[in-house]
Motif scaffolding. Sequence first.
Motif, PDB file in Angstrom:
ATOM      1  N   TYR A  71     -39.590 -30.991 -53.259  1.00  0.00           N
ATOM      2  CA  TYR A  71     -39.721 -31.029 -54.710  1.00  0.00           C
ATOM      3  C   TYR A  71     -40.144 -29.658 -55.253  1.00  0.00           C
ATOM      4  N   LYS A  72     -41.080 -29.012 -54.556  1.00  0.00           N
ATOM      5  CA  LYS A  72     -41.531 -27.703 -55.008  1.00  0.00           C
ATOM      6  C   LYS A  72     -40.400 -26.690 -54.932  1.00  0.00           C
ATOM      7  N   TYR A  73     -39.601 -26.764 -53.898  1.00  0.00           N
ATOM      8  CA  TYR A  73     -38.459 -25.855 -53.801  1.00  0.00           C
ATOM      9  C   TYR A  73     -37.479 -26.112 -54.951  1.00  0.00           C
ATOM     10  N   MET A 123     -32.461 -31.726 -64.531  1.00  0.00           N
ATOM     11  CA  MET A 123     -33.688 -32.523 -64.535  1.00  0.00           C
ATOM     12  C   MET A 123     -34.341 -32.409 -65.915  1.00  0.00           C
ATOM     13  N   PRO A 124     -34.480 -33.517 -66.643  1.00  0.00           N
ATOM     14  CA  PRO A 124     -35.112 -33.460 -67.963  1.00  0.00           C
ATOM     15  C   PRO A 124     -36.541 -32.905 -67.873  1.00  0.00           C
ATOM     16  N   PRO A 125     -37.014 -32.227 -68.912  1.00  0.00           N
ATOM     17  CA  PRO A 125     -38.352 -31.612 -68.885  1.00  0.00           C
ATOM     18  C   PRO A 125     -39.470 -32.591 -68.538  1.00  0.00           C
ATOM     19  N   GLU A 126     -39.405 -33.819 -69.078  1.00  0.00           N
ATOM     20  CA  GLU A 126     -40.471 -34.774 -68.799  1.00  0.00           C
ATOM     21  C   GLU A 126     -40.465 -35.215 -67.338  1.00  0.00           C
ATOM     22  N   VAL A 127     -39.274 -35.256 -66.748  1.00  0.00           N
ATOM     23  CA  VAL A 127     -39.174 -35.592 -65.325  1.00  0.00           C
ATOM     24  C   VAL A 127     -39.686 -34.431 -64.477  1.00  0.00           C
ATOM     25  N   ALA A 128     -39.344 -33.212 -64.878  1.00  0.00           N
ATOM     26  CA  ALA A 128     -39.811 -32.029 -64.152  1.00  0.00           C
ATOM     27  C   ALA A 128     -41.341 -31.965 -64.139  1.00  0.00           C
ATOM     28  N   ALA A 129     -41.970 -32.274 -65.270  1.00  0.00           N
ATOM     29  CA  ALA A 129     -43.431 -32.255 -65.341  1.00  0.00           C
ATOM     30  C   ALA A 129     -44.034 -33.319 -64.424  1.00  0.00           C
ATOM     31  N   TRP A 130     -43.424 -34.482 -64.391  1.00  0.00           N
ATOM     32  CA  TRP A 130     -43.886 -35.580 -63.533  1.00  0.00           C
ATOM     33  C   TRP A 130     -43.750 -35.211 -62.061  1.00  0.00           C
ATOM     34  N   VAL A 131     -42.604 -34.634 -61.692  1.00  0.00           N
ATOM     35  CA  VAL A 131     -42.367 -34.226 -60.303  1.00  0.00           C
ATOM     36  C   VAL A 131     -43.338 -33.109 -59.914  1.00  0.00           C
ATOM     37  N   ARG A 132     -43.555 -32.172 -60.815  1.00  0.00           N
ATOM     38  CA  ARG A 132     -44.461 -31.055 -60.520  1.00  0.00           C
ATOM     39  C   ARG A 132     -45.887 -31.546 -60.255  1.00  0.00           C
ATOM     40  N   ASP A 133     -46.372 -32.450 -61.083  1.00  0.00           N
ATOM     41  CA  ASP A 133     -47.722 -32.980 -60.891  1.00  0.00           C
ATOM     42  C   ASP A 133     -47.846 -33.667 -59.534  1.00  0.00           C
ATOM     43  N   PHE A 134     -46.830 -34.434 -59.174  1.00  0.00           N
ATOM     44  CA  PHE A 134     -46.857 -35.147 -57.896  1.00  0.00           C
ATOM     45  C   PHE A 134     -46.816 -34.160 -56.729  1.00  0.00           C
ATOM     46  N   ALA A 135     -45.915 -33.174 -56.807  1.00  0.00           N
ATOM     47  CA  ALA A 135     -45.766 -32.209 -55.715  1.00  0.00           C
ATOM     48  C   ALA A 135     -47.038 -31.394 -55.513  1.00  0.00           C
ATOM     49  N   ALA A 137     -50.023 -32.252 -56.180  1.00  0.00           N
ATOM     50  CA  ALA A 137     -51.101 -33.097 -55.677  1.00  0.00           C
ATOM     51  C   ALA A 137     -50.945 -33.419 -54.199  1.00  0.00           C
ATOM     52  N   HIS A 138     -49.715 -33.373 -53.691  1.00  0.00           N
ATOM     53  CA  HIS A 138     -49.459 -33.810 -52.320  1.00  0.00           C
ATOM     54  C   HIS A 138     -48.980 -32.720 -51.373  1.00  0.00           C
ATOM     55  N   PHE A 139     -48.656 -31.552 -51.889  1.00  0.00           N
ATOM     56  CA  PHE A 139     -48.123 -30.508 -51.010  1.00  0.00           C
ATOM     57  C   PHE A 139     -49.206 -29.982 -50.082  1.00  0.00           C
ATOM     58  N   ASP A 140     -48.879 -29.916 -48.801  1.00  0.00           N
ATOM     59  CA  ASP A 140     -49.809 -29.414 -47.792  1.00  0.00           C
ATOM     60  C   ASP A 140     -49.134 -28.267 -47.057  1.00  0.00           C
ATOM     61  N   PRO A 141     -49.512 -27.042 -47.346  1.00  0.00           N
ATOM     62  CA  PRO A 141     -48.849 -25.896 -46.711  1.00  0.00           C
ATOM     63  C   PRO A 141     -49.200 -25.731 -45.240  1.00  0.00           C
ATOM     64  N   GLU A 142     -50.220 -26.404 -44.770  1.00  0.00           N
ATOM     65  CA  GLU A 142     -50.661 -26.336 -43.377  1.00  0.00           C
ATOM     66  C   GLU A 142     -50.739 -24.895 -42.884  1.00  0.00           C
ATOM     67  N   PRO A 143     -51.627 -24.102 -43.413  1.00  0.00           N
ATOM     68  CA  PRO A 143     -51.673 -22.679 -43.086  1.00  0.00           C
ATOM     69  C   PRO A 143     -52.067 -22.363 -41.656  1.00  0.00           C
ATOM     70  N   PHE A 144     -52.727 -23.311 -40.983  1.00  0.00           N
ATOM     71  CA  PHE A 144     -53.237 -23.002 -39.655  1.00  0.00           C
ATOM     72  C   PHE A 144     -52.352 -23.509 -38.526  1.00  0.00           C
ATOM     73  N   ARG A 145     -51.228 -24.117 -38.848  1.00  0.00           N
ATOM     74  CA  ARG A 145     -50.339 -24.610 -37.814  1.00  0.00           C
ATOM     75  C   ARG A 145     -48.933 -24.115 -38.083  1.00  0.00           C
ATOM     76  N   LYS A 146     -48.416 -23.342 -37.176  1.00  0.00           N
ATOM     77  CA  LYS A 146     -47.097 -22.760 -37.375  1.00  0.00           C
ATOM     78  C   LYS A 146     -46.033 -23.794 -37.045  1.00  0.00           C
ATOM     79  N   ARG A 147     -45.129 -24.002 -37.988  1.00  0.00           N
ATOM     80  CA  ARG A 147     -44.056 -24.960 -37.783  1.00  0.00           C
ATOM     81  C   ARG A 147     -42.717 -24.295 -38.001  1.00  0.00           C
TER      82      ARG A 147
END
Length: 199
Positions: A71-73, A123-135, A137-147
């Motif tokens: 979603y962030k991408y 993507m309509p603006p209101e949907v983009a805002a909803w997706v952004r808030d969700f992403a 809140a849940h995105f975990d970049p996991e900086p200490f584990r290389k994947r």
Amino acid sequence: MEKTATIQVGIVVERRESDSRWIDAAWKPVSIFVGASPVKGWRELASGERWRRYHAATVPLELHRTDAESYKYNLSTRSPSVFVVMTPDDGEMPWRVLLATASAYEGESYLTSDEVMVEAVPMPPEVAAWVRDFAEAHFDPEPFRKRKRDRPPALEEAKFGKEPIFARQSVATPSRSNTESRSGTGTDKDTDTGKEADG
């Protein structure tokens, strides 16, 4: 914190007359809208000289925590999109809406079949805002584990029935000199310094 979120969206599909001698018309999703009511069959919304637009279906647009990176991408691109997947149908209309997703990865996964249509719609603006808030809140970049991860699919403008909406760009990998470390492996010769050989 909820692991999923869902809203209902209406899918607008356009029928446009074709100049081809082989087909009468081309069909493709062109937009979505929020707050759509369920529909039985396709409902005409607008028409022009050679085109008609229909509210083809109302489907859930679901967000999943595990897709937060996708979603962030999607939101980082020049034109954030919702990907509509349709399959052939034997009913009154030749296509049936299967699903809509905000995940570029999920949309791409359906391109392995020649029998489905995948189209990116704005993507309509209101949907983009909803997706952004969700992403966020849940995105975990996991900086200490290389994947190891595939390069995110690059979204392209789709040409109906001709080209996929995604294309994986080849990544040129810098050449690395395979330098072998040398660790002094010469053979030691044992020399008897305290004894003389008997004749």
